[in-house]
Scaffold this active site. Structure first.
Site, mmCIF file in Angstrom:
data_model
loop_
_atom_site.group_PDB
_atom_site.id
_atom_site.type_symbol
_atom_site.label_atom_id
_atom_site.label_comp_id
_atom_site.label_asym_id
_atom_site.label_seq_id
_atom_site.Cartn_x
_atom_site.Cartn_y
_atom_site.Cartn_z
ATOM 1 N N ASP A 221 0.850 -1.174 0.000
ATOM 2 C CA ASP A 221 0.000 0.000 0.000
ATOM 3 C C ASP A 221 0.900 1.243 0.000
ATOM 4 O O ASP A 221 2.122 1.158 0.163
ATOM 5 C CB ASP A 221 -0.988 -0.017 1.174
ATOM 6 C CG ASP A 221 -2.232 0.811 0.847
ATOM 7 O OD1 ASP A 221 -2.167 1.634 -0.092
ATOM 8 O OD2 ASP A 221 -3.266 0.643 1.503
HETATM 9 C C1 BGC Z 1 -5.101 3.093 -0.125
HETATM 10 C C2 BGC Z 1 -5.211 2.016 -1.171
HETATM 11 C C3 BGC Z 1 -4.968 2.575 -2.552
HETATM 12 C C4 BGC Z 1 -3.633 3.288 -2.592
HETATM 13 C C5 BGC Z 1 -3.290 3.861 -3.947
HETATM 14 C C6 BGC Z 1 -3.866 3.962 -0.299
HETATM 15 O O1 BGC Z 1 -3.911 5.080 0.523
HETATM 16 O O2 BGC Z 1 -5.116 2.504 1.154
HETATM 17 O O3 BGC Z 1 -6.477 1.422 -1.096
HETATM 18 O O4 BGC Z 1 -5.040 1.564 -3.522
HETATM 19 O O5 BGC Z 1 -3.675 4.337 -1.640
HETATM 20 O O6 BGC Z 1 -4.089 4.928 -4.277
#
Ligand code: BGC
Length: 718
Positions: A257
């Site tokens: 993440d």
């Molecule tokens: C979120 C994810 C997301 C990623 C990319 C993160 O802050 O938890 O769900 O895919 O950002 O945007």
């Protein structure tokens, strides 16, 4: 040697680490503003993956740099969060869960993938498979609700939808099962907090959705931000190396993440970025999203002998194989080569309207003046549409609408005005979504005079749910309860009905509103066509069929309230003091999982279950006759639950195992038949191993998990 091996033999360490790195590009309406040094890194071959690119032009421009200017010409993998539609916004995932319709779950993902791929994207960070039983957690909006079985069905349908049958097709995107795992259990519903749960609930509630996604062939997976039982997920060797890669045989790409590898330092398990990189790589994370820990830390770790080149190579190989499966080496510009025509876009809007109308949940529909409040009588000529969410086109899009169309969605006011062209539709917001100002209240209440009905649009701002949007008190924000009280009191005095529509990314705690409104609908956030879909249901053009995928609490203190609870040795008994209950609130939810009324009036006949004795390879056939005693056509969803009566480990009071749908005209009857393989009646024993345990099982069918509405029959497993 195949293409991937040939490439790997030629790659330098910085090029390899580039393939393990994903960087964001900020984007604007007109094109990307990519961080200055990223462009050069693409050319240098030290950046292999991007997120947050929008539009075929910019995507191809970046791809061209990688393919034509980098030494090895390895194409970029470009991903974006497509949470509920790319350009055409569909209802939020929580709302979609309540469709209980595999075909539609798959279709909206398919359409979103087509739209994303038409803009050059090859990967999306969806579906989110975090079971949530805590409406305080804002990301409840992005997920499947409270039930693990339902989660598994959605997982498989979404993977099929995004990926299609051939990942290299021009309209297919790699899906990403996220966030692994049990993120929905963050302590007290507070975003990014720790999770401390049992091995049993991990295996029974939280892992099955991911197992279903893997069985459906999901190409990628993302570990969550949180710490699970003392180990941050980004560094979780037992779950990622052993369970995911080992037991489940997942050989796809694991992408961290956003900045999660670097956050291992703040979690307190890594001393520095190198340490963090080592932990994540050892746990099986292939792509580092936004931490730049792999590029900076792994060369050091390699030199210190803390990781091996074989470990790095294994991850690089997986990333290159994914690019190959996506067809990127053969035709890096295939996605986004052709703009979609207007006809396809308008069909997609029609789908969005259909899905939105089906996702709307009719929570109550009380009799008013001798008939049910809804649908609105055909003679309705004057309406007052009141509330801060009545004319709130942007809010209708819901949280995380990413690259969604910049033109606003259809508001309730606009939808109703279009649906009732001859009618007079008055509007006032009354109060704002949030804040203490009651200045507009009197004027809003005054609109009740002289109208046939009031439509009261209340709830949350879209940004009150989604990532980092936890709410300790998930009730109506600001002064909306005061507005509701005043409007309902006036309408009562005038003898006109009040139809309350709630917008939210979670079940809200609204016992007074449910009690006092003549009809109450959960609209969640319905996307692009929200206002049209709501008008379709209010006017009766569409008979509602949505069901809530989460129990609605009566009080915040009841959270978590969900139907799959285990028994207690002292079940609630009103006359017995020492039983499991609250002194100040009932144990039951305000609305049970699966609840949702239709415009019909469905009567369930007796349950037929065959065979009465079931062996481990057998199949159960469960039939129930439904009669529509109402005056409107309706589609009923009936749920199949089971309850193990005696077992070596306690079993939940109800376990969802299936659902079926039947559309019936007024006065019509029909038989709904559901099948259940005996294999689905295996439970995890004391050692968490699946067993087919002989003994009695109660088979229950009904319109929701509300126990008094279930037909039951006991069968024997033998
Ligand atoms: C979120 C994810 C997301 C990623 C990319 C993160 O802050 O938890 O769900 O895919 O950002 O945007």
């Amino acid at each position: 040697m195949n293409r991937v091996d040939t490439l790997m033999a030629r790659m330098t360490l910085p090029e390899k680490l580039g393939q393990l790195t994903m960087t964001a590009s900020g984007y604007t309406v007109t094109g990307p503003v990519i961080a200055g040094d990223s462009t050069q890194s693409i050319i240098d071959g030290t950046l292999g993956n991007l997120l947050n690119m929008v539009g075929a032009g910019p995507v191809h421009e970046m791809q061209k740099l990688a393919v034509e200017q980098s030494r090895l010409g390895i194409p970029l993998l470009i991903g974006l969060d497509i949470i509920h539609g790319h350009r055409t916004l569909f209802p939020i995932p929580l709302a979609e869960a309540g469709l209980f319709d595999e075909r539609l779950w798959e279709r909206t993902a398919r359409e979103a993938a087509r739209e994303g791929a038409a803009e050059g994207l090859a990967m999306t960070f969806a579906p989110m498979l975090d079971v949530s039983r805590d409406p305080r957690w804002g990301r409840t909006a992005e997920g499947p609700g409270e039930d693990p079985w339902l989660n598994g069905r959605i997982a498989a349908a979404k993977v099929r939808g995004f990926q299609g049958t051939d990942l290299s097709a021009a309209d297919a995107m790699a899906a990403c099962a996220k966030h692994f795992v049990a993120y929905g259990c963050v302590n007290a519903g507070r975003e990014y907090a720790e999770v401390d749960i049992s091995e049993r609930s991990l295996h029974e509630v939280h892992l099955p959705g991911f197992a279903a996604a893997i069985r459906a062939g999901v190409a990628t997976l993302m570990p969550a931000f949180h710490d699970l039982n003392g180990v941050p997920m980004t560094a979780h060797i037992p779950l990622m190396r052993d369970w995911l890669r080992g037991k489940m045989g997942f050989d796809g790409v694991i992408v961290s993440d956003y900045n999660a590898i670097a956050e291992l330092i703040k979690h307190g398990v890594a001393a520095d970025l190198t340490d963090a990189a080592v932990l994540a790589l050892k746990a099986g994370v292939d792509i580092d999203m936004m931490s730049d820990a792999y590029r900076k830390g792994l060369p050091v770790a390699l030199e210190q002998g803390r990781v091996t080149i074989e470990e790095i190579d294994a991850s690089v190989r997986r990333v290159l194989l994914l690019k190959e499966r996506l067809g990127l080496f053969d035709d890096p510009y295939r996605r986004g080569a052709k703009a979609e025509d207007a006809e396809i876009i308008s069909q997609r809007r029609a789908l969005s309207r259909e899905v939105a109308a089906k996702a709307l949940v009719l929570l109550t529909n009380k009799p008013a003046t001798g008939r049910d409040t809804l649908p609105l009588p055909a003679a309705t000529q004057r309406l007052a549409v009141i509330g801060p969410l009545a004319d709130a086109a942007t809010e209708m899009k819901g949280p995380w609408w990413g690259a969604g169309e910049h033109e606003p969605a259809v508001s309730v006011l606009a939808g109703l005005r279009e649906a009732l062209p001859g009618a007079t539709v008055h509007h006032a917001a009354g109060v704002a979504i949030d804040g203490a100002d009651e200045g507009g209240l009197a004027a809003a209440v005054a609109l009740c005079d002289g109208v046939d009905a009031v439509v009261l649009c209340l709830g949350e701002r879209a940004t009150m749910s989604g990532e980092a949007a936890s709410r300790a008190t998930p009730t109506l924000p600001g002064r909306q309860q005061a507005l509701a009280d005043a409007v309902i009191a006036r309408a009562r005095a005038l003898g006109i009905p009040v139809i309350a529509i709630l917008f939210s990314g979670r079940p809200l705690v609204v016992p007074e509103l449910a009690e006092r409104a003549d009809a109450l609908l959960a609209a969640w956030f319905l996307g692009r066509e929200a206002g049209h879909a709501i008008a379709d249901v209010l006017t009766g053009r569409v008979s509602p069929s949505g069901r809530t995928p989460m129990s609605w609490p009566r009080a915040t203190g009841q959270i978590p309230v969900f139907f799959g609870q285990r028994p207690t040795g002292r079940p609630i008994h009103a006359a017995d003091y020492y039983t499991s209950k609250y002194q100040d609130v009932d144990n039951t939810p305000l609305f049970a999982f699966g609840h949702g009324l239709t415009y019909g009036r469905m009567r369930y006949g007796a349950l037929q279950v065959e065979p009465q004795r079931l062996h481990a390879q057998g199949e159960l056939q469960v039939s129930v006759t439904l009669h529509n005693d109402g005056v409107h056509e309706a589609e009923e969803t009936a749920f199949l639950f089971v309850r193990r009566k005696v077992s070596r480990v306690t079993r939940p009071l109800l376990e969802l195992k299936g659902y079926g749908k039947l559309r019936l005209a007024p006065g019509e009857s029909g038989v709904l038949t559901l099948r259940l393989a005996a294999d689905e009646l295996r439970w995890l024993d004391e050692d968490l191993q699946p067993v087919f345990e002989t003994g009695e099982v109660e088979v229950c069918v009904g319109p929701s998990a509300e126990v008094t509405g279930l037909q039951r029959q006991t069968i024997e497993l033998s």
